[in-house]
Design a protein around this motif. Structure first.
Motif, PDB file in Angstrom:
ATOM      1  N   THR A  34      37.797  32.814  31.724  1.00  0.00           N
ATOM      2  CA  THR A  34      38.609  31.641  32.006  1.00  0.00           C
ATOM      3  C   THR A  34      39.911  31.700  31.234  1.00  0.00           C
ATOM      4  N   THR A  63      49.024  35.858  40.718  1.00  0.00           N
ATOM      5  CA  THR A  63      47.570  35.874  40.682  1.00  0.00           C
ATOM      6  C   THR A  63      47.137  36.577  39.407  1.00  0.00           C
ATOM      7  N   SER A 116      43.409  38.035  37.419  1.00  0.00           N
ATOM      8  CA  SER A 116      41.969  38.250  37.529  1.00  0.00           C
ATOM      9  C   SER A 116      41.434  38.837  36.232  1.00  0.00           C
ATOM     10  N   SER A 167      34.979  38.610  37.339  1.00  0.00           N
ATOM     11  CA  SER A 167      34.767  37.884  38.592  1.00  0.00           C
ATOM     12  C   SER A 167      35.628  36.626  38.707  1.00  0.00           C
ATOM     13  N   ALA A 168      36.303  36.241  37.647  1.00  0.00           N
ATOM     14  CA  ALA A 168      37.168  35.056  37.683  1.00  0.00           C
ATOM     15  C   ALA A 168      38.562  35.450  38.159  1.00  0.00           C
ATOM     16  N   SER A 169      39.121  34.627  39.029  1.00  0.00           N
ATOM     17  CA  SER A 169      40.496  34.868  39.473  1.00  0.00           C
ATOM     18  C   SER A 169      41.213  33.537  39.565  1.00  0.00           C
ATOM     19  N   GLY A 170      42.523  33.596  39.458  1.00  0.00           N
ATOM     20  CA  GLY A 170      43.293  32.367  39.484  1.00  0.00           C
ATOM     21  C   GLY A 170      44.670  32.584  40.074  1.00  0.00           C
ATOM     22  N   SER A 226      39.714  29.676  40.108  1.00  0.00           N
ATOM     23  CA  SER A 226      38.567  29.498  41.001  1.00  0.00           C
ATOM     24  C   SER A 226      38.170  28.023  41.023  1.00  0.00           C
ATOM     25  N   ALA A 227      36.879  27.767  40.934  1.00  0.00           N
ATOM     26  CA  ALA A 227      36.403  26.383  40.902  1.00  0.00           C
ATOM     27  C   ALA A 227      36.186  25.905  39.471  1.00  0.00           C
TER      28      ALA A 227
END
Length: 131
Positions: free
Chosen positions: A4, A85, A87, A90-93, A111-112
């Protein structure tokens, strides 16, 4: 939370629509190092993150990060529009917004997990350009 934090590294770049300069801008007008602060407004991320982002001829790269596995890809348009972007695992933003001559702001989302706003300020050190 490391993923994160790194995903927020995207902030580094970023901005929100603000007044545009009166004269037409060039991609190089934003060259140099920018200090970026991300503030979490919702989600499980830490409340604040600070990064340095380097811009050269419209291309953005991370100049500081706590996690070297983070990947950032972004651009600044001639009008200061920012899109990028990030990454990490597995987290991307994503982040978007606008830069002006010395400042910028925008929004970001990982992400969420979390989202928020960012602000940027040009560092006093500017990159020399050949004319």
């Amino acid at each position: 939370m490391t993923s994160t934090i790194t995903a927020l590294t995207l902030a580094a770049g970023l901005a929100l629509p603000i007044l545009l300069p009166a004269a037409p801008a060039q991609a190089g007008d934003f060259n140099g190092t920018w200090r970026v602060e991300l503030v979490t407004e919702s989600g499980i991320c830490d409340s604040r993150y600070n990064y340095a982002v380097f811009i050269a001829e419209g291309h953005m790269r991370l100049a500081s990060a706590t996690d070297s596995s983070a990947r950032m890809s972004g651009r600044v348009g001639p009008d200061g529009t920012v899109g990028l972007t990030v990454s990490n695992g597995s987290a991307s933003g994503t982040a978007s917004g606008r830069l002006q001559a010395q400042t910028g702001s925008g929004t970001w989302k990982v992400s969420a997990l979390c989202s928020g706003r960012w602000t940027a300020r040009r560092s006093n050190t500017r990159t020399a350009q050949a004319e």
